[in-house]
Design a protein around this motif. Sequence first.
Motif, short mmCIF file in Angstrom:
data_model
loop_
_atom_site.label_atom_id
_atom_site.label_comp_id
_atom_site.label_asym_id
_atom_site.label_seq_id
_atom_site.Cartn_x
_atom_site.Cartn_y
_atom_site.Cartn_z
N GLU A 20 34.16 61.33 48.21
CA GLU A 20 35.16 60.82 49.13
C GLU A 20 35.82 59.54 48.64
OE1 GLU A 20 31.32 58.86 50.28
OE2 GLU A 20 31.86 60.92 49.90
N ARG A 21 35.22 58.87 47.65
CA ARG A 21 35.77 57.61 47.15
C ARG A 21 36.89 57.84 46.14
NH1 ARG A 21 30.89 54.42 44.88
NH2 ARG A 21 30.62 56.42 43.92
N THR A 22 37.78 56.87 46.08
CA THR A 22 38.80 56.83 45.04
C THR A 22 38.39 55.71 44.09
OG1 THR A 22 40.20 55.16 46.07
CG2 THR A 22 40.56 57.46 46.76
N PRO A 23 39.04 55.58 42.94
CA PRO A 23 38.69 54.47 42.05
C PRO A 23 39.32 53.15 42.49
CG PRO A 23 40.42 55.79 41.07
CD PRO A 23 40.00 56.49 42.34
N TYR A 24 40.00 53.13 43.63
CA TYR A 24 40.74 51.94 44.04
C TYR A 24 39.90 50.99 44.87
CZ TYR A 24 44.61 54.81 42.54
OH TYR A 24 45.43 55.62 41.80
N ARG A 25 40.18 49.70 44.67
CA ARG A 25 39.54 48.65 45.44
C ARG A 25 40.62 47.67 45.90
NH1 ARG A 25 36.44 52.08 44.66
NH2 ARG A 25 34.28 51.99 44.01
N VAL A 26 40.48 47.17 47.12
CA VAL A 26 41.40 46.18 47.66
C VAL A 26 40.73 44.82 47.57
CG1 VAL A 26 42.67 45.42 49.71
CG2 VAL A 26 42.45 47.87 49.23
N ILE A 27 41.45 43.86 47.01
CA ILE A 27 40.91 42.51 46.82
C ILE A 27 40.81 41.80 48.18
CG2 ILE A 27 41.27 40.26 45.72
CD1 ILE A 27 40.66 42.52 43.73
N ILE A 28 39.66 41.20 48.43
CA ILE A 28 39.45 40.42 49.65
C ILE A 28 39.54 38.94 49.35
CG2 ILE A 28 37.74 39.79 51.39
CD1 ILE A 28 36.75 42.70 51.23
N THR A 29 39.01 38.51 48.23
CA THR A 29 38.98 37.09 47.87
C THR A 29 40.41 36.54 47.76
OG1 THR A 29 36.98 37.52 46.58
CG2 THR A 29 38.09 35.41 46.21
N PRO A 30 40.72 35.45 48.46
CA PRO A 30 42.06 34.85 48.31
C PRO A 30 42.27 34.34 46.90
CG PRO A 30 40.90 33.94 50.23
CD PRO A 30 39.91 34.75 49.45
N GLY A 31 43.48 34.47 46.40
CA GLY A 31 43.80 34.06 45.04
C GLY A 31 43.50 32.61 44.75
N TYR A 32 43.68 31.72 45.73
CA TYR A 32 43.44 30.30 45.49
C TYR A 32 41.96 29.98 45.23
CZ TYR A 32 42.09 30.01 50.44
OH TYR A 32 41.50 30.20 51.65
N LEU A 33 41.07 30.91 45.57
CA LEU A 33 39.64 30.70 45.29
C LEU A 33 39.22 31.21 43.92
CD1 LEU A 33 37.97 31.60 48.71
CD2 LEU A 33 38.40 29.33 47.75
N LEU A 34 40.15 31.90 43.23
CA LEU A 34 39.81 32.48 41.93
C LEU A 34 40.32 31.59 40.80
CD1 LEU A 34 40.71 36.20 42.66
CD2 LEU A 34 38.45 35.17 42.58
N GLY A 35 39.46 30.69 40.38
CA GLY A 35 39.81 29.84 39.26
C GLY A 35 39.70 30.62 37.96
N PRO A 36 40.14 30.03 36.85
CA PRO A 36 40.13 30.72 35.57
C PRO A 36 38.74 31.17 35.12
CG PRO A 36 40.95 28.47 35.32
CD PRO A 36 40.69 28.69 36.77
N GLY A 37 37.69 30.48 35.53
CA GLY A 37 36.35 30.84 35.12
C GLY A 37 35.61 31.73 36.11
N GLU A 38 36.26 32.06 37.21
CA GLU A 38 35.61 32.88 38.24
C GLU A 38 35.70 34.36 37.87
OE1 GLU A 38 33.40 34.02 41.01
OE2 GLU A 38 33.89 31.90 41.07
N ASN A 39 34.54 35.00 37.68
CA ASN A 39 34.53 36.39 37.23
C ASN A 39 34.06 37.38 38.28
OD1 ASN A 39 35.62 36.29 34.62
ND2 ASN A 39 33.73 35.40 33.85
#
Length: 108
Positions: A20-39
């Motif tokens: 039933e799953r697709t390969p798609y995921r929707v991002i929940i984390t806001p972009g401002y919380l994703l720094g360059p080192g955040e993986n």
Amino acid sequence: MNHGDIYTFDRERPSREDDERTPYRVIITPGYLLGPGENWVMVAPVERFDPDRLVAVPLTDADPIEGWIRTDRVTTVYRPWLSGPVGRLTDETTGVFDDRLKAAQGLE
């Protein structure tokens, strides 16, 4: 990479025709919380069929893909396993997504 963006999850178990799953995921984390080192980012999976859950979000014809977002199956994934974005949720779908995500997490 921002909240409401849709990415392809490349690290999936081998799919079955009846999965039933697709390969798609929707991002929940806001972009401002994703720094360059955040993986690591929080995502919600998209399913092909109505999962019959009150907190599932149906995608509309205006959204870039079809299916249902499972706000009750939020997980954290390694950023390099995502490719895209393949699109972004409409503002209307994002509003419903945010409301149901809060409900699924018991925040309302």
